[in-house]
Design a protein around this motif. Structure first.
Motif, PDB file in Angstrom:
ATOM      1  N   MET A   3     -75.899  -7.373 -34.251  1.00  0.00           N
ATOM      2  CA  MET A   3     -74.613  -7.991 -34.540  1.00  0.00           C
ATOM      3  C   MET A   3     -73.765  -7.104 -35.452  1.00  0.00           C
ATOM      4  SD  MET A   3     -72.644 -10.446 -33.952  1.00  0.00           S
ATOM      5  CE  MET A   3     -73.159 -12.098 -33.704  1.00  0.00           C
ATOM      6  N   SER A   4     -74.386  -6.435 -36.405  1.00  0.00           N
ATOM      7  CA  SER A   4     -73.628  -5.552 -37.295  1.00  0.00           C
ATOM      8  C   SER A   4     -73.065  -4.357 -36.536  1.00  0.00           C
ATOM      9  CB  SER A   4     -74.489  -5.087 -38.467  1.00  0.00           C
ATOM     10  OG  SER A   4     -75.510  -4.233 -38.035  1.00  0.00           O
ATOM     11  N   VAL A   5     -73.800  -3.840 -35.571  1.00  0.00           N
ATOM     12  CA  VAL A   5     -73.309  -2.731 -34.754  1.00  0.00           C
ATOM     13  C   VAL A   5     -72.121  -3.196 -33.906  1.00  0.00           C
ATOM     14  CG1 VAL A   5     -73.897  -1.157 -32.871  1.00  0.00           C
ATOM     15  CG2 VAL A   5     -75.523  -1.536 -34.728  1.00  0.00           C
ATOM     16  N   LEU A  48     -60.299   3.679 -42.289  1.00  0.00           N
ATOM     17  CA  LEU A  48     -61.117   2.473 -42.130  1.00  0.00           C
ATOM     18  C   LEU A  48     -61.855   2.476 -40.793  1.00  0.00           C
ATOM     19  CD1 LEU A  48     -58.920  -0.438 -43.519  1.00  0.00           C
ATOM     20  CD2 LEU A  48     -60.914   0.622 -44.568  1.00  0.00           C
ATOM     21  N   GLY A  49     -61.181   2.915 -39.733  1.00  0.00           N
ATOM     22  CA  GLY A  49     -61.828   3.002 -38.428  1.00  0.00           C
ATOM     23  C   GLY A  49     -62.963   4.013 -38.419  1.00  0.00           C
ATOM     24  N   ALA A  50     -62.762   5.125 -39.112  1.00  0.00           N
ATOM     25  CA  ALA A  50     -63.817   6.143 -39.186  1.00  0.00           C
ATOM     26  C   ALA A  50     -65.024   5.621 -39.969  1.00  0.00           C
ATOM     27  CB  ALA A  50     -63.272   7.411 -39.834  1.00  0.00           C
ATOM     28  N   VAL A  51     -64.773   4.902 -41.061  1.00  0.00           N
ATOM     29  CA  VAL A  51     -65.866   4.323 -41.842  1.00  0.00           C
ATOM     30  C   VAL A  51     -66.635   3.312 -41.002  1.00  0.00           C
ATOM     31  CG1 VAL A  51     -66.400   2.855 -43.827  1.00  0.00           C
ATOM     32  CG2 VAL A  51     -64.829   4.772 -44.090  1.00  0.00           C
ATOM     33  N   ALA A  52     -65.919   2.462 -40.276  1.00  0.00           N
ATOM     34  CA  ALA A  52     -66.578   1.476 -39.414  1.00  0.00           C
ATOM     35  C   ALA A  52     -67.394   2.166 -38.329  1.00  0.00           C
ATOM     36  CB  ALA A  52     -65.543   0.545 -38.792  1.00  0.00           C
ATOM     37  N   ALA A  57     -72.608   3.622 -36.190  1.00  0.00           N
ATOM     38  CA  ALA A  57     -73.552   4.636 -35.714  1.00  0.00           C
ATOM     39  C   ALA A  57     -74.824   4.634 -36.556  1.00  0.00           C
ATOM     40  CB  ALA A  57     -72.899   6.015 -35.751  1.00  0.00           C
ATOM     41  N   LEU A  58     -74.673   4.440 -37.858  1.00  0.00           N
ATOM     42  CA  LEU A  58     -75.843   4.362 -38.727  1.00  0.00           C
ATOM     43  C   LEU A  58     -76.693   3.150 -38.373  1.00  0.00           C
ATOM     44  CD1 LEU A  58     -77.314   5.529 -41.229  1.00  0.00           C
ATOM     45  CD2 LEU A  58     -75.900   3.980 -42.601  1.00  0.00           C
ATOM     46  N   TRP A  61     -78.504   3.908 -35.188  1.00  0.00           N
ATOM     47  CA  TRP A  61     -79.603   4.828 -35.445  1.00  0.00           C
ATOM     48  C   TRP A  61     -80.801   4.091 -36.039  1.00  0.00           C
ATOM     49  CZ3 TRP A  61     -81.643   6.430 -40.231  1.00  0.00           C
ATOM     50  CH2 TRP A  61     -82.582   7.471 -40.147  1.00  0.00           C
ATOM     51  N   VAL A  62     -80.546   3.214 -37.014  1.00  0.00           N
ATOM     52  CA  VAL A  62     -81.629   2.428 -37.606  1.00  0.00           C
ATOM     53  C   VAL A  62     -82.284   1.555 -36.560  1.00  0.00           C
ATOM     54  CG1 VAL A  62     -82.135   0.550 -39.233  1.00  0.00           C
ATOM     55  CG2 VAL A  62     -80.719   2.475 -39.958  1.00  0.00           C
ATOM     56  N   LEU A  63     -81.481   0.949 -35.708  1.00  0.00           N
ATOM     57  CA  LEU A  63     -82.003   0.087 -34.655  1.00  0.00           C
ATOM     58  C   LEU A  63     -82.890   0.875 -33.692  1.00  0.00           C
ATOM     59  CD1 LEU A  63     -81.672  -2.875 -33.775  1.00  0.00           C
ATOM     60  CD2 LEU A  63     -79.842  -2.128 -32.283  1.00  0.00           C
TER      61      LEU A  63
END
Length: 70
Positions: A3-5, A48-52, A57-58, A61-63
């Motif tokens: 959901m966070s992704v 803000l879009g780049a941070v999101a 992506a992080l 990657w964790v997933l």
């Protein structure tokens, strides 16, 4: 985590669409001060879009790495 992704992707799309709208409207502005403010506004939404995007992506990657460990 999924959901966070997804929410990061949605937020990034919204931010980039606001930034594109801001950049496309710069051509109509003749006052240098207003143009500079508009450019700062568009760059802020791009940031803000780049941070999101990075956080999405992080999270992806964790997933992916957690699935390999399980």
């Amino acid at each position: 985590m999924k959901m966070s992704v997804i929410l990061s992707a949605v937020f990034a799309v919204i931010c980039f669409s606001v930034a594109i709208t801001g950049f496309s409207g710069l051509g109509d502005i003749t006052d240098p001060a207003q143009r500079s403010d508009g450019e700062g506004f568009a760059l802020f939404w791009t940031f803000l879009g780049a941070v999101a995007t990075v956080f999405g992506a992080l999270g992806l990657w964790v997933l992916k790495t957690q699935k390999r460990r399980a």
